[in-house]
Write a protein that holds these residues in place. Structure first.
Motif, PDB file in Angstrom:
ATOM      1  N   ARG A  93     -51.802  21.044  44.444  1.00 32.62           N
ATOM      2  CA  ARG A  93     -50.596  20.565  43.774  1.00 32.62           C
ATOM      3  C   ARG A  93     -49.428  20.467  44.747  1.00 32.62           C
ATOM      4  O   ARG A  93     -48.576  19.584  44.639  1.00 32.62           O
ATOM      5  CB  ARG A  93     -50.236  21.493  42.612  1.00 32.62           C
ATOM      6  CG  ARG A  93     -51.125  21.309  41.386  1.00 32.62           C
ATOM      7  CD  ARG A  93     -50.821  22.347  40.327  1.00 32.62           C
ATOM      8  NE  ARG A  93     -51.658  22.161  39.131  1.00 32.62           N
ATOM      9  CZ  ARG A  93     -51.813  23.069  38.179  1.00 32.62           C
ATOM     10  NH1 ARG A  93     -51.177  24.235  38.281  1.00 32.62           N
ATOM     11  NH2 ARG A  93     -52.584  22.822  37.140  1.00 32.62           N
ATOM     12  N   ARG A  94     -49.381  21.375  45.703  1.00 36.02           N
ATOM     13  CA  ARG A  94     -48.309  21.312  46.700  1.00 36.02           C
ATOM     14  C   ARG A  94     -48.427  20.032  47.529  1.00 36.02           C
ATOM     15  O   ARG A  94     -47.421  19.417  47.866  1.00 36.02           O
ATOM     16  CB  ARG A  94     -48.371  22.535  47.609  1.00 36.02           C
ATOM     17  CG  ARG A  94     -47.993  23.836  46.921  1.00 36.02           C
ATOM     18  CD  ARG A  94     -48.131  25.016  47.855  1.00 36.02           C
ATOM     19  NE  ARG A  94     -47.967  26.266  47.129  1.00 36.02           N
ATOM     20  CZ  ARG A  94     -48.161  27.467  47.659  1.00 36.02           C
ATOM     21  NH1 ARG A  94     -48.503  27.574  48.938  1.00 36.02           N
ATOM     22  NH2 ARG A  94     -47.999  28.560  46.928  1.00 36.02           N
ATOM     23  N   VAL A  95     -49.656  19.652  47.835  1.00 33.66           N
ATOM     24  CA  VAL A  95     -49.866  18.409  48.579  1.00 33.66           C
ATOM     25  C   VAL A  95     -49.402  17.223  47.744  1.00 33.66           C
ATOM     26  O   VAL A  95     -48.683  16.337  48.226  1.00 33.66           O
ATOM     27  CB  VAL A  95     -51.349  18.237  48.962  1.00 33.66           C
ATOM     28  CG1 VAL A  95     -51.580  16.898  49.638  1.00 33.66           C
ATOM     29  CG2 VAL A  95     -51.809  19.379  49.855  1.00 33.66           C
ATOM     30  N   ALA A  96     -49.799  17.198  46.472  1.00 34.17           N
ATOM     31  CA  ALA A  96     -49.425  16.087  45.591  1.00 34.17           C
ATOM     32  C   ALA A  96     -47.910  16.013  45.430  1.00 34.17           C
ATOM     33  O   ALA A  96     -47.323  14.927  45.421  1.00 34.17           O
ATOM     34  CB  ALA A  96     -50.106  16.263  44.234  1.00 34.17           C
ATOM     35  N   THR A  97     -47.252  17.188  45.322  1.00 34.59           N
ATOM     36  CA  THR A  97     -45.797  17.218  45.152  1.00 34.59           C
ATOM     37  C   THR A  97     -45.093  16.694  46.403  1.00 34.59           C
ATOM     38  O   THR A  97     -44.135  15.913  46.312  1.00 34.59           O
ATOM     39  CB  THR A  97     -45.320  18.659  44.875  1.00 34.59           C
ATOM     40  OG1 THR A  97     -45.951  19.121  43.681  1.00 34.59           O
ATOM     41  CG2 THR A  97     -43.812  18.700  44.710  1.00 34.59           C
ATOM     42  N   SER A  98     -45.582  17.083  47.578  1.00 35.67           N
ATOM     43  CA  SER A  98     -44.960  16.633  48.824  1.00 35.67           C
ATOM     44  C   SER A  98     -45.140  15.140  49.031  1.00 35.67           C
ATOM     45  O   SER A  98     -44.262  14.457  49.542  1.00 35.67           O
ATOM     46  CB  SER A  98     -45.547  17.395  50.012  1.00 35.67           C
ATOM     47  OG  SER A  98     -46.936  17.127  50.173  1.00 35.67           O
TER      48      SER A  98
END
Length: 344
Positions: free
Chosen positions: A335-340
């Motif tokens: 999710r952190r990757v998707a958010t970034s």
């Protein structure tokens, strides 16, 4: 009686596995000796020499095991080293699992002879399962043997050959029983990131992302089909309606594929043969296993400042978690990757 038959079946399976692995050990030859032999085909010598340089890079720069794996060569005189048999119930997308003392439970069984794989597939089909047989060019013994470079691997280009060495060595470094998605996603990340660094070390440009983008798009289509079938199988309709719905979903997938190809990749037809061939539940099983968690591992590598040893320690910490907790952590990392990526 069932336990006895199961034991006999397992004995036959392990006998062929021991025989096949023993043949590889018997026929392997030191790559240094092959390369230095004037009688060796120059193209073979050049490819093996480059693979040895990649092997050295793997240990010195990627922190992968420094052992005798991939320092020897075996000419198989056949296209594949093993044939994997995948199976799933006729109305389920969950695999028939095979469990082994070291590797744990996996979604396939490997046979060194294609005839043995076909016999197992026929047995499973007789039970009513959907079955798929896939040839495999390389595999890992998880460090139990010094895995060689195989002639089947030389059918690939240099990038795939070298990066596969990174992939298989990653399995030797970290492996979690009963978690194929974790193991394969980790090894795939090491393979891809390792290849980037390996190419950079040789002054080569970054790879063209076009092929990867196309692969990702096709995998997304297949996973969508699998999700649709999963919902159908959970609907509780009768077998006749279930079979009709299954074939309708497969037909609709072929139409979606054609639209996707013609819209996004009009000159590419590499997947046409796969789509045109018979499709069943077992044929869908390998998709997603190798890259389900790769974005999460990419984020973990970023948090490790791109330092391989620090990254491996964090992966080991993750591997020690119970599976539910481990999956939850991987979801959060993804999710952190998707958010970034979504941030302006």
């Amino acid at each position: 009686m069932g336990l006895l038959l199961g034991a006999c079946g397992s004995l036959r399976y392990y006998t062929q596995a021991v025989r096949g692995q023993s043949e590889l050990v018997f026929h392997r030859r030191n790559i240094g000796t092959i390369v230095s032999n004037p009688a060796t085909d120059p193209k073979l010598a050049a490819r093996l020499l480059l693979a040895q340089q990649a092997r050295l890079f793997a240990s010195q720069h990627l922190g992968l095991p420094d052992n005798r794996s991939y320092t020897r060569y075996v000419d198989l005189h056949r296209n594949y080293v093993v044939w994997n048999v995948f199976a799933a119930p006729r109305y389920s997308v969950e695999p028939v699992l095979y469990c082994f003392p070291v590797a744990g439970c996996v979604a396939y069984r490997g046979y060194f002879a294609e005839a043995d794989a076909k016999a197992e597939a026929a047995r499973l089909q007789k039970k009513g399962d959907d079955v798929e047989i896939g040839g495999v060019s390389a595999y890992s013994t998880l460090g139990w043997f010094a895995d060689p470079i195989l002639s089947s691997m030389l059918r690939w280009d240099d990038d795939e050959l070298d990066s596969t060495i990174f992939h298989e060595l990653a399995h030797q470094l970290i492996y979690v029983k009963d978690d194929t998605a974790f193991n394969e996603s980790f090894a795939t990340f090491v393979q891809d990131q390792g290849l980037r660094e390996w190419r950079q070390s040789r002054g080569l440009p970054a790879q063209d992302d076009r092929t990867q983008a196309m692969d990702n798009g096709f995998t997304k289509l297949v996973l969508d089909l699998r999700d649709r079938l999963k919902k159908l199988y959970a609907s509780g309709v009768g077998d006749t309606a279930m079979e009709g719905g299954k074939q309708q979903e497969i037909a609709a997938f072929r139409e979606r594929y054609k639209q996707w190809r013609d819209r996004d990749w009009p000159k590419e037809h590499g997947y046409d043969a796969w789509v045109a061939a018979p499709i069943n539940n077992a044929r869908l099983l390998p998709f997603g296993l190798y890259d389900q968690w790769t974005p999460a591992f990419a984020e973990l590598f970023k948090q490790s400042q791109g330092q391989w040893l620090a990254f491996y320690q964090r992966v080991r910490d993750l591997a020690r978690q119970p599976k539910l907790q481990r999956d939850a952590t991987l979801v959060q990392l993804g999710r952190r990757v998707a958010t970034s990526l979504a941030a302006p």
